[in-house]
Design a protein around this motif. Structure first.
Motif, PDB file in Angstrom:
ATOM      1  N   LEU A  15       2.126   2.962  -5.454  1.00 18.93           N
ATOM      2  CA  LEU A  15       0.701   2.880  -5.131  1.00 18.93           C
ATOM      3  C   LEU A  15       0.378   3.796  -3.956  1.00 18.93           C
ATOM      4  N   PHE A  16       1.206   3.757  -2.921  1.00 16.47           N
ATOM      5  CA  PHE A  16       0.997   4.624  -1.763  1.00 16.47           C
ATOM      6  C   PHE A  16       1.009   6.094  -2.184  1.00 16.47           C
ATOM      7  N   ASP A  17       2.045   6.496  -2.925  1.00 22.54           N
ATOM      8  CA  ASP A  17       2.169   7.903  -3.338  1.00 22.54           C
ATOM      9  C   ASP A  17       1.010   8.334  -4.231  1.00 22.54           C
ATOM     10  N   ASP A  60      -2.084   8.707  -2.006  1.00 24.16           N
ATOM     11  CA  ASP A  60      -1.875   9.896  -1.180  1.00 24.16           C
ATOM     12  C   ASP A  60      -2.100  11.164  -2.005  1.00 24.16           C
ATOM     13  N   ARG A  61      -1.647  11.147  -3.236  1.00 23.58           N
ATOM     14  CA  ARG A  61      -1.835  12.300  -4.135  1.00 23.58           C
ATOM     15  C   ARG A  61      -3.313  12.518  -4.436  1.00 23.58           C
ATOM     16  N   LEU A  62      -4.084  11.432  -4.609  1.00 26.28           N
ATOM     17  CA  LEU A  62      -5.527  11.583  -4.831  1.00 26.28           C
ATOM     18  C   LEU A  62      -6.197  12.261  -3.642  1.00 26.28           C
ATOM     19  N   ILE A  63      -5.794  11.892  -2.436  1.00 27.57           N
ATOM     20  CA  ILE A  63      -6.348  12.521  -1.234  1.00 27.57           C
ATOM     21  C   ILE A  63      -5.956  13.997  -1.189  1.00 27.57           C
ATOM     22  N   TRP A  99       9.644   3.519 -10.894  1.00 25.15           N
ATOM     23  CA  TRP A  99       8.295   3.138 -11.295  1.00 25.15           C
ATOM     24  C   TRP A  99       7.520   4.433 -11.483  1.00 25.15           C
ATOM     25  N   ARG A 100       6.634   4.495 -12.484  1.00 21.02           N
ATOM     26  CA  ARG A 100       5.868   5.715 -12.752  1.00 21.02           C
ATOM     27  C   ARG A 100       4.398   5.364 -12.995  1.00 21.02           C
ATOM     28  N   VAL A 101       3.530   6.285 -12.597  1.00 19.80           N
ATOM     29  CA  VAL A 101       2.119   6.187 -12.950  1.00 19.80           C
ATOM     30  C   VAL A 101       1.707   7.513 -13.574  1.00 19.80           C
ATOM     31  N   GLU A 102       1.064   7.407 -14.715  1.00 23.37           N
ATOM     32  CA  GLU A 102       0.400   8.548 -15.352  1.00 23.37           C
ATOM     33  C   GLU A 102      -1.079   8.235 -15.264  1.00 23.37           C
ATOM     34  N   ALA A 103      -1.827   9.117 -14.627  1.00 18.91           N
ATOM     35  CA  ALA A 103      -3.227   8.827 -14.348  1.00 18.91           C
ATOM     36  C   ALA A 103      -4.076  10.071 -14.558  1.00 18.91           C
ATOM     37  N   ILE A 154     -11.686  10.620   4.049  1.00 18.27           N
ATOM     38  CA  ILE A 154     -10.620   9.645   4.193  1.00 18.27           C
ATOM     39  C   ILE A 154      -9.385  10.478   4.536  1.00 18.27           C
ATOM     40  N   LYS A 155      -8.823  10.260   5.725  1.00 18.73           N
ATOM     41  CA  LYS A 155      -7.722  11.101   6.191  1.00 18.73           C
ATOM     42  C   LYS A 155      -6.407  10.773   5.497  1.00 18.73           C
ATOM     43  N   ALA A 156      -6.131   9.478   5.316  1.00 19.31           N
ATOM     44  CA  ALA A 156      -4.830   9.106   4.766  1.00 19.31           C
ATOM     45  C   ALA A 156      -4.831   7.657   4.305  1.00 19.31           C
ATOM     46  N   VAL A 157      -3.922   7.365   3.405  1.00 14.36           N
ATOM     47  CA  VAL A 157      -3.615   5.988   3.042  1.00 14.36           C
ATOM     48  C   VAL A 157      -2.521   5.537   4.011  1.00 14.36           C
ATOM     49  N   THR A 158      -2.491   4.262   4.362  1.00 12.52           N
ATOM     50  CA  THR A 158      -1.483   3.775   5.299  1.00 12.52           C
ATOM     51  C   THR A 158      -0.689   2.631   4.665  1.00 12.52           C
ATOM     52  N   TYR A 159       0.511   2.432   5.182  1.00 12.86           N
ATOM     53  CA  TYR A 159       1.293   1.260   4.790  1.00 12.86           C
ATOM     54  C   TYR A 159       0.863   0.042   5.603  1.00 12.86           C
ATOM     55  N   SER A 160       0.036   0.273   6.638  1.00  9.44           N
ATOM     56  CA  SER A 160      -0.413  -0.806   7.507  1.00  9.44           C
ATOM     57  C   SER A 160      -1.086  -1.913   6.698  1.00  9.44           C
TER      58      SER A 160
END
Length: 150
Positions: A61-63, A66-69, A97-101, A116-122
């Motif tokens: 989900l994070f990756d 991040d790729r969308l950004i 795990w894989r996502v095709e989107a 939006i600068k970044a996604v965070t794990y926070s």
């Protein structure tokens, strides 16, 4: 699938639920779009594909986000109208795990978007609730909470 934007100290968070993991990824991505722009044109922009792989659902989900950004910055488009297919390890995906989107890339000059600068794990949460399965079917609900740095 649904998402809601949540205020977060100097940032913005997306809280989403969906019946499948694939729909949840799309809902969080739709939340990212909504956090970026209040109104997205219903038409315009070309669709583009994304594929990501990771060792866990959370990392995937994070990756993916991040790729969308990254795609926004490189293509100069706001990714919108997200469609996702998440595949667990052990299937054709191998050990990851894989996502095709895919998403519709709305030209940034056609919208008034904040960065939006970044996604965070926070505080990131990704969990199955009420009997959802580990793949992409079954009963129950998936839940995610993701904080974005603005």
């Amino acid at each position: 699938m649904t998402y809601e934007l949540r205020d977060h100290t100097a940032d913005v968070a997306v809280e989403a639920t969906a019946p499948t993991l694939s729909a949840l990824f799309a809902a969080v991505a739709d939340g990212l779009t909504a956090a970026s722009c209040e109104s997205v044109p219903a038409e315009g922009g070309d669709r583009f594909a994304i594929e990501e792989a990771a060792e866990s659902r959370e990392a995937l989900l994070f990756d993916y986000l991040d790729r969308l950004i990254y795609e926004r910055d490189v293509r100069l488009v706001l990714p919108a109208d997200h469609e996702c297919r998440v595949t667990p390890p052990g299937n054709a995906a191998g050990s990851a795990w894989r996502v095709e989107a895919d998403a519709r890339g709305v030209p940034l000059d056609a919208v008034s978007a904040r960065e939006i600068k970044a996604v965070t794990y926070s505080e990131m949460t990704l969990e199955r609730r009420e009997g959802g399965d580990d793949g992409d079917g079954g009963d129950g609900e998936w839940y995610a909470y993701v904080v974005f740095d603005v």
